[in-house]
Design an enzyme around this catalytic site. Structure first.
Site, PDB file in Angstrom:
ATOM      1  N   THR A 124       0.845  -1.191   0.000  1.00  0.00           N
ATOM      2  CA  THR A 124       0.000   0.000   0.000  1.00  0.00           C
ATOM      3  C   THR A 124       0.881   1.242   0.000  1.00  0.00           C
ATOM      4  OG1 THR A 124      -1.713  -1.197   1.206  1.00  0.00           O
ATOM      5  CG2 THR A 124      -1.854   1.208   1.204  1.00  0.00           C
ATOM      6  N   LYS A 202      -6.911   1.710  -2.945  1.00  0.00           N
ATOM      7  CA  LYS A 202      -6.685   0.970  -1.699  1.00  0.00           C
ATOM      8  C   LYS A 202      -6.962   1.856  -0.482  1.00  0.00           C
ATOM      9  CE  LYS A 202      -5.461  -2.176   1.219  1.00  0.00           C
ATOM     10  NZ  LYS A 202      -4.142  -2.795   1.269  1.00  0.00           N
ATOM     11  N   ASN A 206      -9.994   1.193   2.273  1.00  0.00           N
ATOM     12  CA  ASN A 206      -9.690   0.949   3.678  1.00  0.00           C
ATOM     13  C   ASN A 206     -10.219   2.062   4.577  1.00  0.00           C
ATOM     14  OD1 ASN A 206      -8.526  -1.521   3.361  1.00  0.00           O
ATOM     15  ND2 ASN A 206      -6.464  -0.911   3.930  1.00  0.00           N
ATOM     16  N   PHE A 247     -18.890  -5.060   8.369  1.00  0.00           N
ATOM     17  CA  PHE A 247     -18.300  -3.943   9.118  1.00  0.00           C
ATOM     18  C   PHE A 247     -19.368  -3.159   9.885  1.00  0.00           C
ATOM     19  CE2 PHE A 247     -14.842  -5.149   6.538  1.00  0.00           C
ATOM     20  CZ  PHE A 247     -13.690  -4.678   7.146  1.00  0.00           C
ATOM     21  N   CYS A 258      -3.254  -2.491   8.776  1.00  0.00           N
ATOM     22  CA  CYS A 258      -3.629  -1.640   7.644  1.00  0.00           C
ATOM     23  C   CYS A 258      -4.391  -0.377   8.033  1.00  0.00           C
ATOM     24  CB  CYS A 258      -4.466  -2.447   6.641  1.00  0.00           C
ATOM     25  SG  CYS A 258      -3.536  -3.752   5.809  1.00  0.00           S
ATOM     26  N   LYS A 261      -2.602   2.792   9.824  1.00  0.00           N
ATOM     27  CA  LYS A 261      -1.585   3.492   9.020  1.00  0.00           C
ATOM     28  C   LYS A 261      -2.196   4.085   7.747  1.00  0.00           C
ATOM     29  CE  LYS A 261       0.341  -0.408   6.317  1.00  0.00           C
ATOM     30  NZ  LYS A 261       0.143   0.206   4.999  1.00  0.00           N
ATOM     31  N   LYS A 319      -7.490  -9.431  15.627  1.00  0.00           N
ATOM     32  CA  LYS A 319      -8.731 -10.072  15.220  1.00  0.00           C
ATOM     33  C   LYS A 319      -8.544 -11.573  15.350  1.00  0.00           C
ATOM     34  CE  LYS A 319      -9.514 -10.696  10.739  1.00  0.00           C
ATOM     35  NZ  LYS A 319      -9.731 -10.454   9.285  1.00  0.00           N
ATOM     36  N   ARG A 326      -0.034  -6.275  15.642  1.00  0.00           N
ATOM     37  CA  ARG A 326       0.213  -4.912  15.183  1.00  0.00           C
ATOM     38  C   ARG A 326      -1.033  -4.039  15.328  1.00  0.00           C
ATOM     39  NH1 ARG A 326       2.590  -6.068   9.309  1.00  0.00           N
ATOM     40  NH2 ARG A 326       1.065  -7.763   9.498  1.00  0.00           N
TER      41      ARG A 326
END
Length: 437
Positions: A124, A202, A206, A247, A258, A261, A319, A326
């Site tokens: 990314t 991307k 996200n 979601f 992901c 950041k 998860k 992280r």
């Protein structure tokens, strides 16, 4: 298309999944890393990443001869037709994406890439990176292509081989189409775009998901204040095809490798063109606020103060289905609990070893011993099957704070405990009725 000679630089989640899956599609793939120990383990078929199906694909690729692992990219790329950059792009100073790894690999291999070899960013990267790489290369015979990944940890192999879409972008559209053809055996639409648009896809995807998660956490907070039930609210929302069901589950906040950041990086990109992306910054702020609300909920469960409170923690990974810590919201909440004086004992089925500020145990029932409260922070299905009556016997207090709304409240209540979720009516001890006496 015919099998292509591919080099994948980087053997983390994205790199290893990309290499193993491309080999399974018939391409000849060499995966490159600087870590000699990791390369030796992978060459022997030993995969340390917890990712369903990945170890099997690596073994199959090694056995077929279509997948190999080497140290050092410079020699590996000399006869490549395509080179995928799958190196880390972590959050750097000020929140921007740190592109030093991308730049280092580009500098290392730039002068030995064969003419016509596509240099493909799978990592990314912010808008403008393709242009930046082209300037670094100083070569007009090397097309630079953006091919962002959309892999979720825990389902990365399935996501690669069954994607919603494949995005490729370049100012050289022939090169973009060639990269798209690498996936010809997959049943998925291919979106061919310019480099800037592909790079932005991307981040746009996200950050939208991050905003959706922050939104549902905000609605969950409203549910608690208004006496509504978030499960019923999101069920009603999810039937709307414009919104969908994904979601829409509240929790202790979003995290992982992901979303934190990428949201930060897109804010910085927006600032670079003098745009105040207030909707996204609000989502980031709401994520921090959600963590603080969870901490306050736990504090309330132990009488209002966390100093000296013994808290049992179920779940540390960001998860379920992964051992990745992280930017884990579970760790973020635990860190605040510890800073406020709580004594933490934690269990996660995929995480062991030492973690500062807590005792990590290998048996979930150990977290209950003398605990003033138990908190569920990661949605492992294993926690649903625990003997909660035994938990009640071991605990000093009586409250289970279920930040994922994972558990059946009635099972917790029947065990003699108090269940407290997120955005749902608080469930306390069941009253004793004549029928139960």
């Amino acid at each position: 298309m015919t099998a292509a000679r591919i080099v994948v630089v980087g053997t983390g989640y994205v790199g290893l999944t990309t290499g193993a899956c491309l080999a399974s599609l018939g391409h000849r793939v060499t995966c490159v890393d600087v870590d000699q120990t990791k390369i030796a383990r992978l060459s022997a078929g030993r995969v340390d990443i917890l990712e369903p199906g990945l170890a099997e694909l690596v073994t199959r690729g090694l056995t077929s001869g279509r997948l190999g692992f080497v140290v050092g990219a410079r020699e590996a790329v000399r006869d490549a037709e395509g080179v995928f950059l799958c190196v880390p792009t972590p959050m750097g100073a000020g929140g921007s994406a740190d592109l030093r790894a991308v730049e280092a690999v580009t500098s290392e291999i730039g002068d030995v890439l064969p003419t016509g070899c596509a240099l493909i960013t799978k990592s990314t990267v912010p808008v403008g990176t393709a242009q930046r790489i082209r300037a670094m290369l100083g070569r007009t015979d090397i097309p630079v292509v953006s091919n962002p990944e959309f892999l979720r940890e825990g389902t990365a192999v399935a996501d690669f081989l069954g994607p919603d879409r494949i995005v490729v972008g370049s100012d050289d559209l022939d090169a973009a189409r060639w990269v798209g053809d690498l996936y010809a055996d997959l049943d998925a639409p291919v979106v061919v775009a310019d480099a800037a648009s592909a790079e932005l896809v991307k981040y746009a995807a996200n950050c939208f998901l991050a905003m959706k998660l922050s939104y549902v956490n905000s609605i969950a907070e409203l549910c608690e204040r208004l006496g509504a039930d978030i499960d019923l609210v999101t069920e009603g929302m999810g039937h709307d095809r414009r919104i969908g069901r994904t979601f829409l589950k509240p929790g202790p906040g979003w995290g992982g490798s992901c979303l934190p950041k990428d949201t930060s990086a897109l804010v910085r990109v927006a600032e670079s063109v003098q745009y105040d992306f207030r909707m996204l910054t609000s989502a980031i702020e709401e994520n921090i606020a959600q963590r603080d609300r969870i901490v306050a909920k736990i504090a309330g469960a132990v009488g209002g103060t966390l100093a000296g409170a013994r808290i049992g923690v179920l779940g540390l990974a960001f998860k379920a289905g992964t051992n990745d810590l992280r930017d884990s919201p579970a760790l973020a909440v635990s860190s605040v609990l510890g800073a406020l004086g709580a004594e933490l004992t934690a269990y996660d089925p995929a995480v062991g070893g030492e973690i500062a500020g807590m005792v990590v145990v290998d048996d979930p029932y150990q977290v209950a011993k003398s605990a003033d409260a138990v908190v569920v922070l990661t949605e492992w299905n294993e926690f649903k099957r625990l003997d909660w009556t035994y938990f009640a016997e071991l605990m000093e207090g009586d409250t289970v704070v279920d930040t994922r709304n994972l558990l059946d409240p009635h099972r917790i209540i029947d065990a003699g405990l108090v269940w407290q979720g997120v955005g749902r009516p608080r469930a306390a001890h069941r009253p004793v009725s004549a029928a139960n006496v």
